[in-house]
Write a protein that holds these residues in place. Structure first.
Motif, PDB file in Angstrom:
ATOM      1  N   SER A 270       4.025   5.663  -5.590  1.00  0.00           N
ATOM      2  CA  SER A 270       3.860   5.702  -7.038  1.00  0.00           C
ATOM      3  C   SER A 270       2.949   6.856  -7.446  1.00  0.00           C
ATOM      4  O   SER A 270       3.219   7.575  -8.422  1.00  0.00           O
ATOM      5  CB  SER A 270       3.282   4.370  -7.528  1.00  0.00           C
ATOM      6  N   ALA A 271       1.873   7.053  -6.694  1.00  0.00           N
ATOM      7  CA  ALA A 271       0.961   8.168  -6.979  1.00  0.00           C
ATOM      8  C   ALA A 271       1.670   9.506  -6.810  1.00  0.00           C
ATOM      9  O   ALA A 271       1.494  10.425  -7.627  1.00  0.00           O
ATOM     10  CB  ALA A 271      -0.259   8.083  -6.054  1.00  0.00           C
ATOM     11  N   ILE A 272       2.489   9.623  -5.754  1.00  0.00           N
ATOM     12  CA  ILE A 272       3.194  10.885  -5.510  1.00  0.00           C
ATOM     13  C   ILE A 272       4.211  11.150  -6.619  1.00  0.00           C
ATOM     14  O   ILE A 272       4.326  12.282  -7.107  1.00  0.00           O
ATOM     15  CB  ILE A 272       3.891  10.853  -4.136  1.00  0.00           C
ATOM     16  N   ARG A 273       4.945  10.121  -7.037  1.00  0.00           N
ATOM     17  CA  ARG A 273       5.924  10.311  -8.109  1.00  0.00           C
ATOM     18  C   ARG A 273       5.252  10.780  -9.401  1.00  0.00           C
ATOM     19  O   ARG A 273       5.733  11.704 -10.071  1.00  0.00           O
ATOM     20  CB  ARG A 273       6.676   9.001  -8.378  1.00  0.00           C
ATOM     21  N   ARG A 274       4.172  10.129  -9.725  1.00  0.00           N
ATOM     22  CA  ARG A 274       3.488  10.498 -10.970  1.00  0.00           C
ATOM     23  C   ARG A 274       2.867  11.887 -10.865  1.00  0.00           C
ATOM     24  O   ARG A 274       2.871  12.650 -11.840  1.00  0.00           O
ATOM     25  CB  ARG A 274       2.413   9.450 -11.285  1.00  0.00           C
ATOM     26  N   PHE A 275       2.355  12.217  -9.706  1.00  0.00           N
ATOM     27  CA  PHE A 275       1.808  13.552  -9.490  1.00  0.00           C
ATOM     28  C   PHE A 275       2.895  14.607  -9.686  1.00  0.00           C
ATOM     29  O   PHE A 275       2.653  15.654 -10.313  1.00  0.00           O
ATOM     30  CB  PHE A 275       1.217  13.637  -8.086  1.00  0.00           C
ATOM     31  N   TYR A 276       4.100  14.334  -9.170  1.00  0.00           N
ATOM     32  CA  TYR A 276       5.177  15.313  -9.317  1.00  0.00           C
ATOM     33  C   TYR A 276       5.687  15.399 -10.759  1.00  0.00           C
ATOM     34  O   TYR A 276       6.185  16.460 -11.177  1.00  0.00           O
ATOM     35  CB  TYR A 276       6.317  15.017  -8.340  1.00  0.00           C
ATOM     36  N   GLN A 277       5.564  14.341 -11.508  1.00  0.00           N
ATOM     37  CA  GLN A 277       5.875  14.446 -12.933  1.00  0.00           C
ATOM     38  C   GLN A 277       4.945  15.467 -13.596  1.00  0.00           C
ATOM     39  O   GLN A 277       5.370  16.270 -14.433  1.00  0.00           O
ATOM     40  CB  GLN A 277       5.724  13.077 -13.602  1.00  0.00           C
ATOM     41  N   PHE A 278       3.687  15.416 -13.192  1.00  0.00           N
ATOM     42  CA  PHE A 278       2.708  16.380 -13.692  1.00  0.00           C
ATOM     43  C   PHE A 278       3.052  17.794 -13.224  1.00  0.00           C
ATOM     44  O   PHE A 278       3.013  18.752 -14.024  1.00  0.00           O
ATOM     45  CB  PHE A 278       1.314  15.972 -13.210  1.00  0.00           C
ATOM     46  N   LEU A 279       3.414  17.955 -11.930  1.00  0.00           N
ATOM     47  CA  LEU A 279       3.766  19.275 -11.410  1.00  0.00           C
ATOM     48  C   LEU A 279       4.990  19.845 -12.116  1.00  0.00           C
ATOM     49  O   LEU A 279       5.051  21.053 -12.400  1.00  0.00           O
ATOM     50  CB  LEU A 279       4.026  19.188  -9.899  1.00  0.00           C
ATOM     51  N   LEU A 280       5.970  18.989 -12.398  1.00  0.00           N
ATOM     52  CA  LEU A 280       7.165  19.445 -13.120  1.00  0.00           C
ATOM     53  C   LEU A 280       6.801  19.925 -14.517  1.00  0.00           C
ATOM     54  O   LEU A 280       7.299  20.956 -14.983  1.00  0.00           O
ATOM     55  CB  LEU A 280       8.186  18.308 -13.197  1.00  0.00           C
TER      56      LEU A 280
ATOM     57  N   SER B  58       0.827  -1.216   0.000  1.00  0.00           N
ATOM     58  CA  SER B  58       0.000   0.000   0.000  1.00  0.00           C
ATOM     59  C   SER B  58       0.855   1.258   0.000  1.00  0.00           C
ATOM     60  O   SER B  58       0.551   2.239  -0.690  1.00  0.00           O
ATOM     61  CB  SER B  58      -0.927  -0.002   1.219  1.00  0.00           C
ATOM     62  N   ILE B  59       1.950   1.233   0.769  1.00  0.00           N
ATOM     63  CA  ILE B  59       2.849   2.385   0.796  1.00  0.00           C
ATOM     64  C   ILE B  59       3.492   2.587  -0.570  1.00  0.00           C
ATOM     65  O   ILE B  59       3.648   3.723  -1.040  1.00  0.00           O
ATOM     66  CB  ILE B  59       3.915   2.211   1.892  1.00  0.00           C
ATOM     67  N   ALA B  60       3.860   1.483  -1.226  1.00  0.00           N
ATOM     68  CA  ALA B  60       4.436   1.587  -2.569  1.00  0.00           C
ATOM     69  C   ALA B  60       3.456   2.230  -3.534  1.00  0.00           C
ATOM     70  O   ALA B  60       3.845   3.032  -4.403  1.00  0.00           O
ATOM     71  CB  ALA B  60       4.842   0.202  -3.067  1.00  0.00           C
ATOM     72  N   ARG B  61       2.159   1.904  -3.390  1.00  0.00           N
ATOM     73  CA  ARG B  61       1.146   2.517  -4.246  1.00  0.00           C
ATOM     74  C   ARG B  61       1.052   4.022  -3.997  1.00  0.00           C
ATOM     75  O   ARG B  61       0.949   4.825  -4.932  1.00  0.00           O
ATOM     76  CB  ARG B  61      -0.212   1.849  -3.995  1.00  0.00           C
ATOM     77  N   HIS B  62       1.094   4.410  -2.712  1.00  0.00           N
ATOM     78  CA  HIS B  62       1.079   5.838  -2.374  1.00  0.00           C
ATOM     79  C   HIS B  62       2.271   6.549  -3.009  1.00  0.00           C
ATOM     80  O   HIS B  62       2.133   7.640  -3.583  1.00  0.00           O
ATOM     81  CB  HIS B  62       1.114   6.024  -0.856  1.00  0.00           C
TER      82      HIS B  62
END
Length: 310
Positions: free
Chosen positions: A75-85, A69-73
């Motif tokens: 993964s979501a944060i990494r992808r979100f930051y790709q969007f923010l970048l 579950s933590i890995a899923r969280h």
């Protein structure tokens, strides 16, 4: 901080054609992160650091989430930051090198700081309860294993120096700090111990018969203590040890120091284990442990553990 999350989820739905269920998962995981950021007073996505992400992972682990579950969280944060970048709303991706602990070695449930305080903030007057309080304060104070606590002898204690010397797994010796609460409880117990201990007995903790207290007796006394104090779960020695580790990790953010304090030989991280000297460990301990804190807590950077090891 919610607006970029809304824009990101909309991006997943419209541009990436993700299913509504997948978008809901991203929304829920990022909403949880937003709530934590508000709690710790981080006002902008651009201010989030890798150290903060590691603190968040520690919180998720303490809240009982599995490694998966933590890995899923993450993964979501990494992808979100790709969007923010891409949108120019962040300078880097703080979750890029952070990994979750593997599921197979997730820590059991721990007691929170308030629960520990409820269990230990009492004034016993019976010699056995004075002994028990000293045992449990020391176990939580220094993260001792049951066997380490039971095998303690008087020469291992240095209460003036606030240290205890223990022999851990593999006959590896380590010196640990002892917090002020535990020092006070131990001094109170030692004042009663002389009348209980057999002549020549060197054990720190002795039974009514005057000999060394067994591991099984310590377990039974802790379980009894929890029932008397109204604990909402069965108390066992590893609960105190894991609570120590969880509280130290959450407060200090220094994973390597906590691993050293616990006496773990294998920390299974992405980086080579670096030995830390005792002065550094003592400084981290004093700044972070909830029952030994002598000055305001400073967050200390720590290495992260890989998702394939913890």
């Amino acid at each position: 901080m919610a607006a970029p999350v809304v824009a990101f989820v909309r991006h997943l739905a419209t541009e990436k054609r993700h299913s509504p269920r997948t978008c809901d998962h991203y929304q829920r995981d990022l909403d949880r992160l937003v709530d934590w950021l508000i709690e710790v007073d981080i006002p902008a996505w651009s201010e989030l650091t890798i150290h903060d992400i590691r603190r968040y992972v520690a919180r998720l682990s303490r809240d009982g989430l599995s490694g998966r579950s933590i890995a899923r969280h993450l993964s979501a944060i990494r992808r979100f930051y790709q969007f923010l970048l891409r949108e120019g709303l962040a300078r880097d991706n703080p979750a890029l090198d952070v990994r979750a602990p593997k599921s197979g070695r997730r820590l059991p449930k721990v007691a929170d700081v308030d629960q520990i305080s409820q269990l230990l903030d009492i004034n016993p007057d019976d010699p056995l309860e004075i002994r028990d309080l000293a045992m449990f304060e020391l176990m939580y104070s220094s993260g001792l294993r049951l066997a380490e606590l039971a095998s303690l002898s008087l020469p291992a204690l240095d209460l003036k120096g606030r240290e205890v010397r223990v022999l851990g797994k593999g006959n590896k010796e380590r010196i640990l700090p002892v917090g002020g609460k535990a020092v006070a409880a131990l001094n109170q117990w030692l004042a009663h111990r002389t009348a209980m201990a057999n002549e020549g007995e060197t054990a720190v903790f002795v039974s009514q018969r005057g000999g060394r207290l067994s591991q099984r007796s310590i377990q039974a006394r802790l379980a009894r203590w929890g029932m008397v104090q109204g604990a909402d779960q069965r108390l066992h020695p590893h609960l105190l040890r894991h609570s120590f580790a969880s509280h130290m990790l959450e407060s200090s953010g220094d994973l390597r120091a906590v691993q050293e304090l616990l006496g773990h030989a294998d920390i299974a991280t992405t980086q080579v284990y670096t030995h830390l000297d005792f002065q550094h460990l003592a400084r981290v301990y004093d700044q972070s442990h909830p029952r030994a804190r002598r000055r305001s807590t400073n967050h200390i950077n720590r290495n992260d553990n890989d998702h394939t090891g913890s």
